[in-house]
Design an enzyme around this catalytic site. Sequence first.
Site, PDB file in Angstrom:
ATOM      1  CG  HIS A 240     -11.160   3.622   1.877  1.00 56.58           C
ATOM      2  ND1 HIS A 240     -11.752   4.070   3.018  1.00 56.58           N
ATOM      3  CD2 HIS A 240      -9.826   3.639   2.125  1.00 56.58           C
ATOM      4  CE1 HIS A 240     -10.824   4.361   3.911  1.00 56.58           C
ATOM      5  NE2 HIS A 240      -9.653   4.119   3.393  1.00 56.58           N
TER       6      HIS A 240
ATOM      7  CG  HIS B 271      -2.014   0.970   1.165  1.00 61.19           C
ATOM      8  ND1 HIS B 271      -3.090   0.814   0.333  1.00 61.19           N
ATOM      9  CD2 HIS B 271      -2.203   2.130   1.827  1.00 61.19           C
ATOM     10  CE1 HIS B 271      -3.893   1.845   0.485  1.00 61.19           C
ATOM     11  NE2 HIS B 271      -3.384   2.664   1.384  1.00 61.19           N
TER      12      HIS B 271
HETATM   13  N1  LIG Z   1      -1.736   4.538 -10.790  1.00 61.14           N
HETATM   14  C1  LIG Z   1      -1.035   5.645 -10.555  1.00 61.14           C
HETATM   15  N2  LIG Z   1      -0.777   6.512 -11.552  1.00 61.14           N
HETATM   16  C2  LIG Z   1      -0.104   7.664 -11.313  1.00 61.14           C
HETATM   17  N3  LIG Z   1       0.323   8.035 -10.112  1.00 61.14           N
HETATM   18  C3  LIG Z   1       0.097   7.226  -9.081  1.00 61.14           C
HETATM   19  C4  LIG Z   1      -0.595   6.000  -9.245  1.00 61.14           C
HETATM   20  N4  LIG Z   1      -0.696   5.397  -8.060  1.00 61.14           N
HETATM   21  C5  LIG Z   1      -0.129   6.243  -7.174  1.00 61.14           C
HETATM   22  N5  LIG Z   1       0.360   7.348  -7.793  1.00 61.14           N
HETATM   23  C6  LIG Z   1       0.993   8.474  -7.133  1.00 61.14           C
HETATM   24  O1  LIG Z   1       1.909   7.970  -6.184  1.00 61.14           O
HETATM   25  C7  LIG Z   1       1.927   8.797  -5.012  1.00 61.14           C
HETATM   26  C8  LIG Z   1       1.640   7.986  -3.765  1.00 61.14           C
HETATM   27  O2  LIG Z   1       0.297   7.576  -3.772  1.00 61.14           O
HETATM   28  P1  LIG Z   1      -0.468   7.269  -2.423  1.00 61.14           P
HETATM   29  O3  LIG Z   1       0.429   6.477  -1.550  1.00 61.14           O
HETATM   30  O4  LIG Z   1      -1.798   6.709  -2.797  1.00 61.14           O
HETATM   31  O5  LIG Z   1      -0.635   8.740  -1.849  1.00 61.14           O
HETATM   32  P2  LIG Z   1      -1.410   9.108  -0.512  1.00 61.14           P
HETATM   33  O6  LIG Z   1      -0.711   8.382   0.581  1.00 61.14           O
HETATM   34  O7  LIG Z   1      -1.284  10.590  -0.458  1.00 61.14           O
HETATM   35  O8  LIG Z   1      -2.806   8.637  -0.703  1.00 61.14           O
HETATM   36  C9  LIG Z   1       0.882   9.867  -5.241  1.00 61.14           C
HETATM   37  O9  LIG Z   1       1.540  10.983  -5.758  1.00 61.14           O
HETATM   38  C10 LIG Z   1       0.015   9.275  -6.309  1.00 61.14           C
HETATM   39  O10 LIG Z   1      -0.625  10.279  -7.048  1.00 61.14           O
END
Ligand SMILES: Nc1ncnc2c1ncn2[C@@H]1O[C@H](COP(=O)(O)OP(=O)(O)O)[C@@H](O)[C@H]1O
Lengths: 84, 84, 234, 766
Positions: free
Chosen positions: D100, D54
Amino acid sequence: MAGRRARAGAVRARVLIRPKAGILDPQGGAVARALPALGFEGVHEVHVGRMIELEVDDPSTVGAMCERLLANPLVEDYEIELLG
Amino acid sequence: MAGRRARAGAVRARVLIRPKAGILDPQGGAVARALPALGFEGVHEVHVGRMIELEVDDPSTVGAMCERLLANPLVEDYEIELLG
Amino acid sequence: MRIGVVRFPGSCDHRDTIAAASAVGEAVELWHADRDLRGADAVIIPGGFSYGDYLRAGAIARFAPVMEAVGELAAAGGPVLGICNGFQVLCEAGLLPGALLPNISLRFRCVDVRLEVSNPRSPFLAAVPAGAALRIPAKHSIGRYYAPAGMLRELEERGQVILRYAPGESFNGSVERIAAVSNAAGNVMGMMPHPEHAVRERDGSADGRLIFASLRSAVAATGAGAAAGSGSAR
Amino acid sequence: MSAGGAPALSPEEGLARALALGLSEQEYELLCERHGRPPNLLELAMYSLMWSEHCGYKHSKLLLRTLPSAGPAVVVGPGENAGALDIGGGLVCSLKVESHNHPSAVEPFQGAATGVGGILRDIVALGTRPAAVLDSLRFGLPTSARSRYLLDGAVRGIAHYGNCVGVATVGGELYFEAPYERNCLVNVMAIGLARREELLSSAARGPGNTLLLFGARTGRDGIGGASVLASTTLADEEHAQRPTVQVGDPFAGNKLIDCALALRDAQLLIALQDLGAAGLTSACSEMAAKGGVGLDIDVARVPLREAGMEPFEIMVSESQERMVAVVAPERVGQALAICERYEVEAAAIGSVTDSGCLRIFDSELLLGTLPVRALVDECPLYELRPQPPARPAPAASLATGTEQRCGADPPAQLRSALLALLASPNIASRAPLFEQYDCLVGGRTIRRPAEADAALLALPDGGALALSIDGNGRRVAADPYRGTLEVLLECAANLACVGAEPIGATDNLNFGDPERGEVAWQLCESVRALGDGCRALGVPIVSGNVSLYNESAQGPIHPTPVVGMLGRLERPCAGARIGFAGAGAALALLGPFAPSLRSSELARLRGEEQEGLPELDLAAVVAAQRALRAALAQGRLQSAHDISDGGLAVALAECVLASGLGARIDLRRVLEHLARIGAAECKEGARGLSAAETALFGEGPGGFLVSGEEASLTELAAGAPLMIIGGVGGEALVIEGIGGPGEEGALALEISALRAAYASLAELFT
Ligand SMILES: Nc1ncnc2c1ncn2[C@@H]1O[C@H](COP(=O)(O)OP(=O)(O)O)[C@@H](O)[C@H]1O
Ligand SMILES: [Mg+2]
């Protein structure tokens, strides 16, 4: 909270608030309709209300709390239980 | 319903449903903060839950009703009172 | 004309209400914790979920310091309009009769509703052309207006029922399709539909503008009384 | 004891705990090496979260790097809490989609509610004020009581949070498919607005600055949630996960948003970060990593909701409605005063250092020291091992199948097919769902749900933003590459229908277990298509989310990439509505629409094998979208609707239902058009029921149904194929020239019959 002890000097009180008789209680109705659908027959007169549990230093104030805040006397009845 | 008699053969039951210990209770928190502002001091540990009152032919089924419909066992505890 | 728009913790529609009210006067935000109405000639209590609607919608907000000042303005005959949550707050505060209960569907619903004018003499409808029906969005889960039978009779007799949902449109199950009521003096009104969301062509209907435009005449009708703090404007 | 007060672990004990926390033996060894010594219990708890799928994106990071993320409008690309795009007039728009799924499968109401809260705080962390929410939902078939329960709970949860927090929910999508039965998908997208100079970063800066935690108190919510709820397959016994349910408090969320933005307005924030999965651990790690600094955190100063919480519980708690900021020490008093005004609790819990480490204290006692680089950057990344599936044997030809069923009465056959499609839970009116959402608050909404294919929000300069979110897992399952392209094209088509050109996108990759070869293959194909499609459309992906291990005992879900797209238009177009504007208008089919019944909704309703997707001509579809935008901008159209699930006939019925105006088309002209543009399954001379079915119910990208004055429609033929197929008016939907036996047969459906079929979802929300 059930079974728990109140803090020293405080009294546990429970306020039961229910819709006044005669006022449509859609929540009660929804439960009454849902139960038979789940196989629970033989249920009548379902009413849904609120329960507020609190610990108070001075139990004599709970009535005033109900009148002023916890219940709306126009549409709700309340009942106070002191649990010691 | 309080004080009322249940229909013949039926039993009045009351289910008290409250947020599980440790689970956030935003309603209780809001009431707890409102009371002192109204001049009610000395109130601790406010929790807001639900109360469901019903008349059942077979009181042994109420527990199953709670598990399946009335309460959400993931976030709520319940307590059954049979009032006769 | 200065219009005060109250903001409680959890208010949601105050910005839109200020924008809509700005078309007819100078709109200012009134902070819940201040007793001060900032010189407002009229007050609007906007929609939203003050205090999260916890316990009962409007139950906690009615005790905010600003509500004391609102009560004084109302007692002096100044116009007070409650929209949705504002209606709930005014009922809880005892400034309006009756109560708002959960919709019969037990669900939040956001739809346009058609409204019939029930009392065209209300100052809050002064700008509504005679015989006109209004189309305004309603959005709430606690909007079923209730008053006990005796009170209801009195409300009807005294012309305190101001707006009704058109037949078939009372999705919340309000008694007698009531959408808006006033106090006995007529200077405090609560309505469930949201006029602030129907003020431009792009909103699909601009009928809500009529409610805001009416505030001007409501102030004119009662303004002197409000300033003088003279108990009733009847 | 290597680091003060926290219990040290023997190597055996450490390994056992690491395994229980979801790390592999190799990962544990790597961790000890990077950490410089075996971690103690607190440190291990924090590593296990940061090295989880995650937070660590172990199986997807390498793939995500292939996505296009740059472009002239990009202000903030992937890596921050949300992406942001320049929308002109000095304004930026942030966007992000989050899932979620597992929390919602366990407790749909709270799972969905906290999903909304979480994505809104990502938007706020960027310094932007939330302006709109969209939701993308997947459940098992509505015949299942469990699916209905999950649907109802999730919708109530989104309504509860979104309505109460005061952000308009302006769009979304919903599908029912058996593979989501035990693993529903709840994805929520949000956008936010700010002036460019108001944007904030999450990079902690300036050793000596104060770390301010504000919002709700910290309780034992979701302890272990990030690793247990988000990264392991749901056990059949969901009850085992009870204590991790987080409860959303939209009232607290509302105050928190206002408070954070007031702190921003007072220019007190050096950095801002939301607390999501893995709570303080993840928030602090990321702030430190982005700023290249260290942080000292004192758990004794964290306001708690419950007595007796362990330091590790405080560090991993997922209590909702919290954010953390970096504030200059001399301005902390001012920040606390603002928090107090908004009735938001706040506490200085630590400070920025130049140690390069997260150091966790309990008052004076040092409990753990974790190098930020080890936590954030050294999480192992895995190459996927894709394994294309053995191709299923081709199923019986659909044409044969339908011919067998057709009997002697084509109009009656087509009539019942159309009504069945309109009533299908994947197509029926979503009004019973979206009417539970406040789509108006904020005063920007120009097109409400179902008024147009994309939501439209007014901007202060007279322009508008268009928003759409799309995904079709079943079609992606049938062909991950083409299916994903279709998702992107559908999103862009929806924007084109309101006249908007896409300027950026966000994506959520909902897939099964990536360690399975076939899932890995689906993921690789899907991401390859996202890259190709976005490049063809000229759309950068500026943010997103990955949700893996969406599986149950019945196997993985359909591979479900969900795409949210943002478009900008100079001024709203009058014709940008689904409903017809008035009787007498001509009706035309625009675009390189090559319908096929393969893997269509009709094939699904008939229980037919899903067998791949038709070919698609990316360039031609993109050109048609451009032509449509131009036509709308020139005011030549009175309505526009893209042809999607259920094909042309369903699109037509939707236009009729949206306006209450009937329509009449000549199917022979449709077939002629399809033959002219070379639609394989409607070859010249195709006759009979199967050709009619394909033309009416076949699916594929690139088709639009537009109405307007005949002269202005025919003039617009440049740029994309167009054929006038009928006109608007009357009391019914009439399809002439059906062919087959009874060649002259016409099909006529009263609007009331269409409406009754289309209302089938109402019973799911009684
Ligand atoms: N499928 C994807 N395509 C583009 N960017 C992604 C994707 N999955 C995650 N990211 C980017 O990776 C970073 C980490 O995501 P995430 O851990 O979900 O952030 P947060 O903890 O703020 O919810 C964020 O900048 C998110 O936009
Ligand atoms: Mg974030």
